[in-house]
Design a protein around this motif. Sequence first.
Motif, PDB file in Angstrom:
ATOM      1  N   VAL A 247       0.843  -1.197   0.000  1.00 61.57           N
ATOM      2  CA  VAL A 247       0.000   0.000   0.000  1.00 61.57           C
ATOM      3  C   VAL A 247       0.882   1.253   0.000  1.00 61.57           C
ATOM      4  N   PHE A 248       0.636   2.165  -0.937  1.00 63.34           N
ATOM      5  CA  PHE A 248       1.401   3.402  -1.029  1.00 63.34           C
ATOM      6  C   PHE A 248       1.130   4.275   0.184  1.00 63.34           C
ATOM      7  N   ILE A 249       2.190   4.781   0.815  1.00 65.99           N
ATOM      8  CA  ILE A 249       2.062   5.572   2.032  1.00 65.99           C
ATOM      9  C   ILE A 249       2.441   7.036   1.798  1.00 65.99           C
ATOM     10  N   LYS A 250       3.585   7.279   1.218  1.00 59.19           N
ATOM     11  CA  LYS A 250       4.059   8.649   1.034  1.00 59.19           C
ATOM     12  C   LYS A 250       5.150   8.679  -0.035  1.00 59.19           C
ATOM     13  N   ALA A 251       5.494   9.900  -0.463  1.00 62.31           N
ATOM     14  CA  ALA A 251       6.525  10.059  -1.493  1.00 62.31           C
ATOM     15  C   ALA A 251       7.444  11.217  -1.145  1.00 62.31           C
ATOM     16  N   ARG A 252       8.698  11.058  -1.472  1.00 59.35           N
ATOM     17  CA  ARG A 252       9.681  12.129  -1.383  1.00 59.35           C
ATOM     18  C   ARG A 252      10.092  12.511  -2.796  1.00 59.35           C
ATOM     19  N   THR A 253      10.157  13.794  -3.096  1.00 60.39           N
ATOM     20  CA  THR A 253      10.582  14.239  -4.422  1.00 60.39           C
ATOM     21  C   THR A 253      11.939  14.934  -4.334  1.00 60.39           C
ATOM     22  N   TYR A 254      12.639  14.931  -5.458  1.00 62.62           N
ATOM     23  CA  TYR A 254      13.978  15.517  -5.536  1.00 62.62           C
ATOM     24  C   TYR A 254      14.028  16.475  -6.725  1.00 62.62           C
ATOM     25  N   ASN A 255      14.759  17.575  -6.550  1.00 65.58           N
ATOM     26  CA  ASN A 255      14.867  18.536  -7.649  1.00 65.58           C
ATOM     27  C   ASN A 255      15.997  18.147  -8.592  1.00 65.58           C
ATOM     28  N   GLU A 256      16.239  18.994  -9.582  1.00 70.56           N
ATOM     29  CA  GLU A 256      17.218  18.672 -10.619  1.00 70.56           C
ATOM     30  C   GLU A 256      18.652  18.640 -10.090  1.00 70.56           C
ATOM     31  N   LYS A 257      18.867  19.163  -8.883  1.00 73.35           N
ATOM     32  CA  LYS A 257      20.186  19.112  -8.260  1.00 73.35           C
ATOM     33  C   LYS A 257      20.354  17.887  -7.362  1.00 73.35           C
ATOM     34  N   GLY A 258      19.314  17.054  -7.276  1.00 67.34           N
ATOM     35  CA  GLY A 258      19.375  15.868  -6.431  1.00 67.34           C
ATOM     36  C   GLY A 258      19.068  16.134  -4.974  1.00 67.34           C
ATOM     37  N   VAL A 259      18.528  17.326  -4.676  1.00 65.96           N
ATOM     38  CA  VAL A 259      18.192  17.690  -3.302  1.00 65.96           C
ATOM     39  C   VAL A 259      16.721  17.385  -3.041  1.00 65.96           C
ATOM     40  N   MET A 260      16.428  16.803  -1.897  1.00 63.72           N
ATOM     41  CA  MET A 260      15.049  16.510  -1.544  1.00 63.72           C
ATOM     42  C   MET A 260      14.245  17.800  -1.440  1.00 63.72           C
ATOM     43  N   VAL A 261      13.053  17.798  -2.035  1.00 65.96           N
ATOM     44  CA  VAL A 261      12.206  18.981  -2.045  1.00 65.96           C
ATOM     45  C   VAL A 261      11.070  18.863  -1.044  1.00 65.96           C
ATOM     46  N   GLY A 262      10.307  17.774  -1.107  1.00 65.73           N
ATOM     47  CA  GLY A 262       9.148  17.669  -0.231  1.00 65.73           C
ATOM     48  C   GLY A 262       8.786  16.246   0.099  1.00 65.73           C
ATOM     49  N   LEU A 263       7.998  16.098   1.144  1.00 67.24           N
ATOM     50  CA  LEU A 263       7.468  14.807   1.570  1.00 67.24           C
ATOM     51  C   LEU A 263       5.952  14.900   1.482  1.00 67.24           C
ATOM     52  N   TYR A 264       5.332  14.046   0.640  1.00 60.97           N
ATOM     53  CA  TYR A 264       3.904  14.133   0.367  1.00 60.97           C
ATOM     54  C   TYR A 264       3.193  12.889   0.901  1.00 60.97           C
ATOM     55  N   THR A 265       2.151  13.135   1.699  1.00 61.08           N
ATOM     56  CA  THR A 265       1.416  12.029   2.314  1.00 61.08           C
ATOM     57  C   THR A 265       0.047  11.802   1.690  1.00 61.08           C
ATOM     58  N   ASP A 266      -0.312  12.604   0.694  1.00 66.16           N
ATOM     59  CA  ASP A 266      -1.567  12.403  -0.031  1.00 66.16           C
ATOM     60  C   ASP A 266      -1.434  11.151  -0.897  1.00 66.16           C
ATOM     61  N   ARG A 267      -2.226  10.121  -0.595  1.00 60.91           N
ATOM     62  CA  ARG A 267      -2.079   8.845  -1.292  1.00 60.91           C
ATOM     63  C   ARG A 267      -2.656   8.867  -2.705  1.00 60.91           C
TER      64      ARG A 267
END
Length: 289
Positions: A247-267
């Motif tokens: 079951v999908f719980i959350k996602a982390r995204t990364y920008n073009e520099k490889g730096v983490m941008v956000g943590l999203y909990t909307d499934r």
Amino acid sequence: MFTEKMMECKTIRLVSALFVFTLLWGCGGNKEKAEINIWEADPKNAECIYEGDIELDPESFEVIEDVDDDGSRCLVIEHHTFASSGHYRLLSPNGNLRIFASGAQEMGGLFGYRIDYDDKGRMCNVMSIGVLDDEEYRKLGEEPSVKVMKRWLELSLKETPVEQRASFVQRNDGDEIISIGGVEIPSGYKARFYIKEWGPFWESDLNGGCLGFFVIVEKVNTTDGSYVNYMYCNGSLIAELAYWKGVFIKARTYNEKGVMVGLYTDRTINVANQAFYDQETDPIWYVDN
């Protein structure tokens, strides 16, 4: 005197022989380039890297098909609203996708990918072929698009070493993918890949028309505990997707520099599109949706 004459004759013969050899070699090389088989391996029922999911409203979209004498064709989607993006797909005589290109109309150009296949119908290479030459781009309105796309394919193949074409997608003896470009597939994971429209494709004449080459690295055994899947686009990690027992719980995204941008909990989030917007964004670290 006689010896000098003999040496002079030998020199003339040697120069003549080298000239003839150079001429023949040059003709042979040009002939080889001129006779390049742009379709190479073109098996029937090959792997599919794109399955169109665009909802084509007949009032807003028009599909145009240009067919060449060898059975190859180019599918063009024209968007007749305020935000028009180019959308071109060159298909081989056996219907295999060889070029997928697009671009925002106001930018006056097309960016494309080339797809190569092996004799078994497996994709062995997916590569960026950059931007279509300005002069060739202008010809899209003057001659069938299939002609322009085939010339683009030929130029790309001439410029790409054969070994590079065959080494992009690596498989083991069990036909499992072990690497795609620079993305290594770890033990216990499998990979799938595809090309699709990315971000607000039809929404802007300036920013629309973007395609992405996606690689998804997924856990094989998903029945127990937590794990993370990985999403790459155009060779860069853009998101990590956390799951619990499938079951999908959350996602982390990364920008073009490889730096983490956000943590999203909307499934219900579209992770790929969110990552598109986050590519040039400074880190915000946590977003609770």
